[in-house]
Design a protein around this motif. Sequence first.
Motif, mmCIF file in Angstrom:
data_model
loop_
_atom_site.group_PDB
_atom_site.id
_atom_site.type_symbol
_atom_site.label_atom_id
_atom_site.label_comp_id
_atom_site.label_asym_id
_atom_site.label_seq_id
_atom_site.Cartn_x
_atom_site.Cartn_y
_atom_site.Cartn_z
ATOM 1 N N VAL A 1 12.732 -20.585 97.309
ATOM 2 C CA VAL A 1 12.815 -21.802 96.518
ATOM 3 C C VAL A 1 14.082 -21.688 95.695
ATOM 4 C CG1 VAL A 1 11.713 -23.150 94.684
ATOM 5 C CG2 VAL A 1 10.310 -22.020 96.409
ATOM 6 N N ASN A 2 14.814 -22.784 95.591
ATOM 7 C CA ASN A 2 16.051 -22.819 94.809
ATOM 8 C C ASN A 2 15.817 -23.794 93.660
ATOM 9 O OD1 ASN A 2 18.654 -23.728 93.875
ATOM 10 N ND2 ASN A 2 19.547 -22.819 95.693
ATOM 11 N N ILE A 3 15.952 -23.302 92.421
ATOM 12 C CA ILE A 3 15.720 -24.171 91.269
ATOM 13 C C ILE A 3 16.947 -24.210 90.369
ATOM 14 C CG2 ILE A 3 13.207 -23.955 91.276
ATOM 15 C CD1 ILE A 3 13.461 -21.846 89.088
ATOM 16 N N PHE A 4 17.140 -25.350 89.743
ATOM 17 C CA PHE A 4 18.233 -25.532 88.794
ATOM 18 C C PHE A 4 17.767 -25.127 87.404
ATOM 19 C CE2 PHE A 4 19.558 -29.029 91.853
ATOM 20 C CZ PHE A 4 20.545 -28.258 92.435
ATOM 21 N N VAL B 1 21.417 -19.407 83.372
ATOM 22 C CA VAL B 1 21.042 -18.498 84.446
ATOM 23 C C VAL B 1 20.702 -17.098 83.915
ATOM 24 C CG1 VAL B 1 23.377 -17.742 85.093
ATOM 25 C CG2 VAL B 1 21.584 -17.848 86.827
ATOM 26 N N GLU B 2 21.367 -16.660 82.853
ATOM 27 C CA GLU B 2 21.094 -15.340 82.295
ATOM 28 C C GLU B 2 19.677 -15.292 81.715
ATOM 29 O OE1 GLU B 2 24.040 -17.023 81.779
ATOM 30 O OE2 GLU B 2 25.278 -15.685 82.991
ATOM 31 N N LYS B 3 19.303 -16.336 80.980
ATOM 32 C CA LYS B 3 17.971 -16.412 80.381
ATOM 33 C C LYS B 3 16.894 -16.478 81.469
ATOM 34 C CE LYS B 3 15.529 -19.176 76.915
ATOM 35 N NZ LYS B 3 15.662 -20.325 76.000
ATOM 36 N N SER B 4 17.135 -17.273 82.507
ATOM 37 C CA SER B 4 16.165 -17.394 83.593
ATOM 38 C C SER B 4 16.031 -16.087 84.366
ATOM 39 C CB SER B 4 16.556 -18.527 84.544
ATOM 40 O OG SER B 4 16.433 -19.764 83.886
ATOM 41 N N GLY C 1 27.094 -16.714 85.212
ATOM 42 C CA GLY C 1 27.621 -18.059 85.046
ATOM 43 C C GLY C 1 27.422 -18.958 86.247
ATOM 44 N N TRP C 2 26.647 -18.490 87.256
ATOM 45 C CA TRP C 2 26.428 -19.332 88.428
ATOM 46 C C TRP C 2 25.009 -19.218 88.996
ATOM 47 C CZ3 TRP C 2 26.244 -18.273 93.950
ATOM 48 C CH2 TRP C 2 26.200 -19.455 94.722
ATOM 49 N N ALA C 3 24.573 -18.019 89.398
ATOM 50 C CA ALA C 3 23.285 -17.915 90.077
ATOM 51 C C ALA C 3 22.732 -16.493 90.055
ATOM 52 C CB ALA C 3 23.421 -18.371 91.532
ATOM 53 N N ALA C 4 21.415 -16.418 90.237
ATOM 54 C CA ALA C 4 20.730 -15.141 90.445
ATOM 55 C C ALA C 4 19.755 -15.329 91.601
ATOM 56 C CB ALA C 4 19.996 -14.700 89.182
ATOM 57 N N PHE C 5 19.652 -14.313 92.437
ATOM 58 C CA PHE C 5 18.799 -14.343 93.621
ATOM 59 C C PHE C 5 17.761 -13.236 93.453
ATOM 60 C CE2 PHE C 5 22.935 -16.008 94.545
ATOM 61 C CZ PHE C 5 22.672 -17.163 95.268
ATOM 62 N N LEU C 6 16.487 -13.638 93.319
ATOM 63 C CA LEU C 6 15.430 -12.707 92.937
ATOM 64 C C LEU C 6 14.294 -12.700 93.952
ATOM 65 C CD1 LEU C 6 16.018 -14.547 89.893
ATOM 66 C CD2 LEU C 6 15.564 -12.163 89.371
ATOM 67 N N SER C 7 13.585 -11.562 94.007
ATOM 68 C CA SER C 7 12.498 -11.440 94.955
ATOM 69 C C SER C 7 11.468 -10.428 94.485
ATOM 70 C CB SER C 7 13.052 -11.002 96.317
ATOM 71 O OG SER C 7 12.028 -10.950 97.278
ATOM 72 N N ALA C 8 10.211 -10.676 94.817
ATOM 73 C CA ALA C 8 9.153 -9.688 94.607
ATOM 74 C C ALA C 8 9.197 -8.652 95.723
ATOM 75 C CB ALA C 8 7.787 -10.371 94.580
ATOM 76 N N ASP C 9 9.656 -9.052 96.888
ATOM 77 C CA ASP C 9 9.744 -8.193 98.072
ATOM 78 C C ASP C 9 11.181 -7.699 98.205
ATOM 79 O OD1 ASP C 9 9.860 -7.054 100.597
ATOM 80 O OD2 ASP C 9 8.950 -8.760 101.623
ATOM 81 N N VAL D 1 17.942 -18.994 91.173
ATOM 82 C CA VAL D 1 18.127 -19.826 89.986
ATOM 83 C C VAL D 1 19.607 -20.161 89.902
ATOM 84 C CG1 VAL D 1 16.073 -19.036 88.753
ATOM 85 C CG2 VAL D 1 18.190 -17.780 88.478
ATOM 86 N N MET D 2 19.904 -21.446 89.846
ATOM 87 C CA MET D 2 21.279 -21.936 89.914
ATOM 88 C C MET D 2 21.635 -22.677 88.620
ATOM 89 S SD MET D 2 21.840 -21.046 93.133
ATOM 90 C CE MET D 2 23.312 -21.874 93.619
ATOM 91 N N LEU D 3 22.740 -22.301 88.027
ATOM 92 C CA LEU D 3 23.176 -22.860 86.749
ATOM 93 C C LEU D 3 23.551 -24.330 86.857
ATOM 94 C CD1 LEU D 3 23.967 -22.261 83.774
ATOM 95 C CD2 LEU D 3 26.278 -21.883 84.623
ATOM 96 N N MET D 4 22.985 -25.129 85.940
ATOM 97 C CA MET D 4 23.354 -26.537 85.803
ATOM 98 C C MET D 4 24.064 -26.791 84.472
ATOM 99 S SD MET D 4 22.604 -28.091 88.542
ATOM 100 C CE MET D 4 22.798 -29.779 88.033
ATOM 101 N N GLY D 5 23.831 -25.948 83.485
ATOM 102 C CA GLY D 5 24.451 -26.106 82.175
ATOM 103 C C GLY D 5 23.440 -26.465 81.107
ATOM 104 N N GLU D 6 23.764 -26.106 79.876
ATOM 105 C CA GLU D 6 22.855 -26.291 78.741
ATOM 106 C C GLU D 6 22.514 -27.749 78.460
ATOM 107 O OE1 GLU D 6 21.179 -23.993 77.224
ATOM 108 O OE2 GLU D 6 22.238 -22.208 77.917
#
Length: 141
Positions: free
Chosen positions: A11-14, A18-21, A39-47, A56-61
């Motif tokens: 799943v890709n969410i805005f 991005v640091e906080k998420s 400043g752009w994205a993080a790619f995370l997984s349980a596996d 999680v993709m940055l959209m801005g404050e």
Amino acid sequence: MNKRPMYLGHVNIFVRNVEKSKAWYEDLLGLHCYEYRPGWAAFLSADTEQSHEVAVMLMGEDAPLQQHRQVGLNHMAWRVASLDDLKDFYSRIKAQGQPIEHIADHGISLGIYMRDPDGNGVEVYYEMPRTEWPVDYHVFS
């Protein structure tokens, strides 16, 4: 040819920050960050064998947050292996002061629902063994 997908890959969410998420998904859910681009994205997984299950993709404050009951993704659900694991997650959620929206017994599963820092719905759930599902099999009625 009746091909169908194997499973949902990610799943890709805005998000606004991005640091906080990234920190929220790592600290609360214990996800592994496969790749982080500040400043752009993080790619995370349980596996850890998967490149990512959520991006999680940055959209801005100043990006608008979701409105209650708007059309779109309701929540993503992270499955745990046992009822004891779900109890451990509940303890972690409470210890970190994370607000819980609700807890639901769906007959086939037990879920804890909450929101990430941007209001994206997140469920952590345990699914009962199929032998314990309701007999009529109309579990979503």
